[in-house]
Design a protein around this motif. Structure first.
Motif, short mmCIF file in Angstrom:
data_model
loop_
_atom_site.label_atom_id
_atom_site.label_comp_id
_atom_site.label_asym_id
_atom_site.label_seq_id
_atom_site.Cartn_x
_atom_site.Cartn_y
_atom_site.Cartn_z
N MET A 1 0.83 -1.21 0.00
CA MET A 1 0.00 0.00 0.00
C MET A 1 0.87 1.26 0.00
N THR A 2 0.33 2.31 -0.65
CA THR A 2 1.05 3.58 -0.61
C THR A 2 0.64 4.42 0.58
N ILE A 3 -0.53 4.13 1.18
CA ILE A 3 -0.95 4.83 2.40
C ILE A 3 -0.04 4.39 3.54
N THR A 4 0.55 5.36 4.22
CA THR A 4 1.45 5.03 5.32
C THR A 4 0.94 5.52 6.68
N LYS A 5 0.13 6.58 6.67
CA LYS A 5 -0.41 7.12 7.92
C LYS A 5 -1.86 7.54 7.69
N LEU A 6 -2.73 7.04 8.55
CA LEU A 6 -4.16 7.23 8.38
C LEU A 6 -4.75 8.00 9.54
N LEU A 7 -5.36 9.15 9.27
CA LEU A 7 -6.08 9.88 10.30
C LEU A 7 -7.54 9.41 10.28
N VAL A 8 -8.04 9.05 11.45
CA VAL A 8 -9.43 8.61 11.58
C VAL A 8 -10.25 9.79 12.11
N ARG A 23 -3.27 -0.88 11.73
CA ARG A 23 -2.04 -1.45 12.29
C ARG A 23 -1.68 -2.76 11.60
N GLU A 24 -2.71 -3.59 11.35
CA GLU A 24 -2.45 -4.87 10.69
C GLU A 24 -1.88 -4.67 9.29
N CYS A 25 -2.20 -3.52 8.68
CA CYS A 25 -1.69 -3.19 7.35
C CYS A 25 -0.40 -2.36 7.42
N ASP A 26 0.16 -2.22 8.62
CA ASP A 26 1.36 -1.42 8.85
C ASP A 26 1.15 0.04 8.44
N ILE A 27 -0.03 0.54 8.77
CA ILE A 27 -0.36 1.94 8.55
C ILE A 27 -0.50 2.60 9.92
N ALA A 28 0.21 3.67 10.14
CA ALA A 28 0.19 4.34 11.44
C ALA A 28 -1.14 5.07 11.64
N ASP A 77 -1.36 10.76 5.21
CA ASP A 77 -1.61 10.87 3.78
C ASP A 77 -2.99 10.37 3.38
N ALA A 78 -3.80 9.95 4.37
CA ALA A 78 -5.17 9.51 4.10
C ALA A 78 -6.04 9.80 5.31
N ILE A 79 -7.33 9.98 5.05
CA ILE A 79 -8.32 10.20 6.12
C ILE A 79 -9.45 9.21 5.94
N HIS A 80 -9.76 8.49 7.02
CA HIS A 80 -10.93 7.61 7.03
C HIS A 80 -11.99 8.30 7.88
N PRO A 81 -13.19 8.57 7.31
CA PRO A 81 -14.19 9.33 8.07
C PRO A 81 -15.07 8.47 8.97
N GLY A 82 -14.92 7.13 8.94
CA GLY A 82 -15.79 6.29 9.76
C GLY A 82 -17.22 6.38 9.27
N TYR A 83 -18.17 6.50 10.20
CA TYR A 83 -19.57 6.76 9.81
C TYR A 83 -20.10 7.91 10.64
N GLY A 84 -21.17 8.55 10.13
CA GLY A 84 -21.65 9.76 10.77
C GLY A 84 -20.69 10.91 10.51
N VAL A 314 -12.77 -2.92 6.23
CA VAL A 314 -11.90 -1.75 6.33
C VAL A 314 -10.63 -1.97 5.52
N ARG A 315 -10.10 -3.17 5.54
CA ARG A 315 -8.93 -3.49 4.71
C ARG A 315 -9.26 -3.29 3.23
N LEU A 316 -10.44 -3.77 2.82
CA LEU A 316 -10.86 -3.58 1.43
C LEU A 316 -10.99 -2.09 1.11
N GLN A 317 -11.52 -1.30 2.04
CA GLN A 317 -11.62 0.14 1.83
C GLN A 317 -10.25 0.76 1.57
N LEU A 318 -9.28 0.36 2.38
CA LEU A 318 -7.93 0.93 2.24
C LEU A 318 -7.29 0.49 0.93
N GLN A 319 -7.52 -0.75 0.53
CA GLN A 319 -6.96 -1.23 -0.74
C GLN A 319 -7.57 -0.49 -1.93
#
Length: 661
Positions: A1-8, A23-28, A77-84, A314-319
């Motif tokens: 993956m090119t995503i290395t750090k994910l803000l939730v 974490r399982e994908c080695d993304i901070a 380098d990426a943002i996951h908005p969750g839900y809501g 969530v893994r599929l979302q990141l991929q």
């Protein structure tokens, strides 16, 4: 993956759940948090966290510029908005792109097309997906009561449903069965939609009586592939919010599953969908289904799909966000077994599902095979008024529906939650109720089955737990006694007089009278004399006793004047009453007390007004939901102690209605 750090860009259990996969994908993982969430578990789960000063969602989790700034400061380098929150906000997705940050979700265009429910229905109808008739009211549309009622009657008919155009989760939702109810329903829904989503637009559509709520999980990638990952049953709802979900639906056979899946995929392709999304349908008793909406985000209930397919959504979302095609396991997914999820809320079922607040003295879901817990709280967590009152999701998987239901019921039965009122007993009651277990459910299930009865604790259990609480309190006092510390608990030098403890359970006062002679206890709880009671051990945290030949251990935790008693029979919360109550603590007859902490959003009457029983007097808003406080009887408003915008605590006297002669 090119995503290395994910803000939730979210909070609670979903933030922790996304971070786990990162974490399982080695993304901070990076968190953002409000003042109230500073000590929350999800903040500790992150590698880094950025404070968003304030508590209101509009000041914190809904501030797009502050969240993007937090991503820049931490190098995410990426943002996951969750839900809501910002998960279905097209402008936020555009702002992420403009900042060079990957938005883990669909395109702004897809979000926008589904954000307007009227536009969504037009697109779905064009794609061949069955739809219901409806009307939308934009934020600037003025409503004339008479003209609008005539239009609604002509174009939709009754019953109908009013709901927020932007957002979900039951916010702003009202059922209207008569034209006389229409104007108030629309006005209230608009106000609630504005508070929850920042947009007062609402949508009206035909209401299908007693349908099932069935939704289909879809996934799309940037290479044009859209697939479905089967359906979920979400019919068990309160206040139009789901509380129990399952996969697959017990009402869907292979043929119907194929038709639902094809309709959902057609919906996804019609909007060029990328990422995780859900196409929601109402399923009538005749087997016909109609489009409700597309949720352009991950759903609260996604774990049941994960458990029956073996996929990490969530893994599929990141991929997919990284531009990768959907993997083979997503293209060839199958259903294995059955999964059921229960949402554990801090709420008072008996008071109409009022949200509850407090400090969690204990939160413990016992580890069990086949049971997963997605939790946003821990011991010591504060449950406040600012956010949704969901504490955790408890999910069970089994080879059959019955096995999954039994596992989940047992896990919840043994769960200990102390410090706030919860819906735990209701969830257990539903999972063990015969009609639910047979699969004969629909969205009217809790209209047919009184939630208060499903959540009811049997009187004999309350009596046992009241005795255990009294004995635990006695043991605690004995252990901390400054004199005669070696004397056994319950020992008295005047043995003919029983000891007395006064407790309250819900609205009832319980007097416990007991006399201890060695291991034998003579006990009377309320008006009931208990049979032979043998006391094996009593401490402040555990009471081991035999009543009528049956031995049980009752675990007791005391917090202030509240006892939490848990045994194999269930859980009971009892409050110790003072022996000599303060006369100043009594409220005047006719006092309307705040049932929860909240903000006054409407004062419906003036001082001196004559009101009938059930007339709304004050409307409170808490946790994005409104609650009307009504007149307890016919009478006159003699005191009005609040104003719009005022914040009140539980038990505050809002008004006084003097009863008419």
């Amino acid at each position: 993956m090119t995503i290395t750090k994910l803000l939730v860009a979210n909070r609670g259990e979903i933030a922790s759940r996304i971070m786990r996969t990162a974490r399982e994908c080695d993304i901070a993982p990076v968190a953002v948090f409000s003042d109230a969430d500073a000590g929350a578990p999800f903040v500790a789960d992150a590698d880094e966290a950025v404070h968003l000063p304030g508590n209101a969602p509009s000041d914190t989790y809904l501030r797009a510029e502050a969240i993007i700034d937090a991503a820049r400061r931490t190098g995410a380098d990426a943002i996951h908005p969750g839900y809501g929150f910002l998960s279905e906000n097209a402008e936020f997705a555009r702002a992420c792109a403009a900042a060079g940050i990957t938005f883990v979700g669909p395109s702004p265009q897809a979000i926008e097309s589904m954000g307007s429910k009227i536009r969504a229905k037009e697109l779905m109808a064009a794609a061949g997906v069955p739809v219901l008739p409806g009307i939308t009211l934009d934020s600037d549309t003025e409503v004339d009561a008479d003209d609008f009622a005539a239009r609604v009657t002509a174009e939709i008919g009754y019953p109908l449903l009013v709901k927020a155009s932007y957002g979900g989760g039951g916010r702003g939702m009202r059922v209207v069965r008569d034209p006389s109810e229409l104007f108030d329903a629309v006005t209230g829904a608009r106000r609630e939609a504005q508070a929850a989503f920042g947009n007062p637009a609402v949508f009206l559509e035909r209401f299908v009586d007693a349908p099932r709520h069935v939704e289909v999980q879809i996934f799309g990638d940037t290479h044009g592939t859209v697939v479905h990952l089967f359906e979920r049953e979400c019919s068990i709802q309160r206040r139009y919010q789901k509380i129990i979900e399952e996969a697959p639906s017990p009402a869907v056979d292979d043929a119907l599953r194929t038709r639902l899946g094809e309709a959902a995929v057609a919906a996804g392709k019609a909007i060029g969908y990328v990422g995780a999304g859900t196409v929601e349908f109402v399923l009538g008793q005749d087997g016909r289904f109609y489009f409700l909406e597309v949720n352009t985000r991950l759903q609260v209930e996604h774990p049941v799909t994960e458990l029956v397919t073996g996929l990490d959504l969530v893994r599929l979302q990141l991929q997919v966000a990284d531009g990768l095609p959907l993997p083979d396991e997503a293209l060839t997914a199958t259903v294995s077994g059955h999964a059921v999820e229960a949402r554990l809320y801090a709420e008072d079922v008996g008071a109409g599902f009022l949200p509850a607040t407090g400090s969690l003295a204990r939160f413990d879901v016992p580890p069990m095979k086949g049971v997963r817990v997605d939790s946003g709280v821990a011991d010591g967590s504060e449950v406040g008024v600012h956010y949704d009152p969901m504490l955790a999701k408890v999910i069970a998987h089994g080879p059959t529906r019955d096995a999954a239901c039994r596992r989940l019921a047992r896990a919840l039965h043994e769960t200990r939650v102390h410090g706030v009122v919860t819906n735990r007993e209701l969830l257990v009651g539903i999972l063990r109720e015969p009609e639910f277990r047979s699969g004969a459910i629909d969205t009217g299930y809790l209209d047919r089955h009184d939630p208060a009865q499903l959540a009811r604790t049997a009187p004999e259990v309350v009596r046992l737990h009241a005795l255990a609480a009294a004995l635990a309190g006695q043991a605690e006092r004995r252990a901390t006694a400054p004199v005669l510390a070696s004397a056994p608990s319950g020992w008295r030098n005047v043995p003919n007089g029983p000891q007395v403890a006064k407790l309250s359970y819900e609205d009832d006062e319980i007097e416990v009278r007991y006399r201890i002679a060695g291991r034998i206890v003579e006990a009377e709880v309320g008006a009931e004399v208990l049979g032979e009671v043998v006391l094996h051990a009593a401490s402040e945290s555990l009471v081991d006793l035999t009543v009528d030949g049956v031995r049980r251990a009752v675990r007791v935790q005391r917090v202030g004047d509240v006892f939490y008693a848990d045994s194999s029979l269930g859980a009971t919360t009892l409050t110790e009453l003072p022996r000599f109550p303060d006369p100043q603590s009594r409220t005047a007859p006719g006092s309307l007390l705040a049932p929860m902490p909240g903000t006054v959003v409407r004062v419906a009457v003036d001082t001196g007004a004559a009101v009938a029983h059930g007339t709304p007097v004050v409307v409170l808003e808490a946790m994005k939901m409104e609650h009307s406080v009504t007149a307890p009887h016919d009478g006159t408003v003699t005191e009005l102690n609040v104003a719009i915008g005022q914040t009140v605590e539980t038990g505050a006297v809002l008004a006084v209605v003097e009863e008419a002669p």
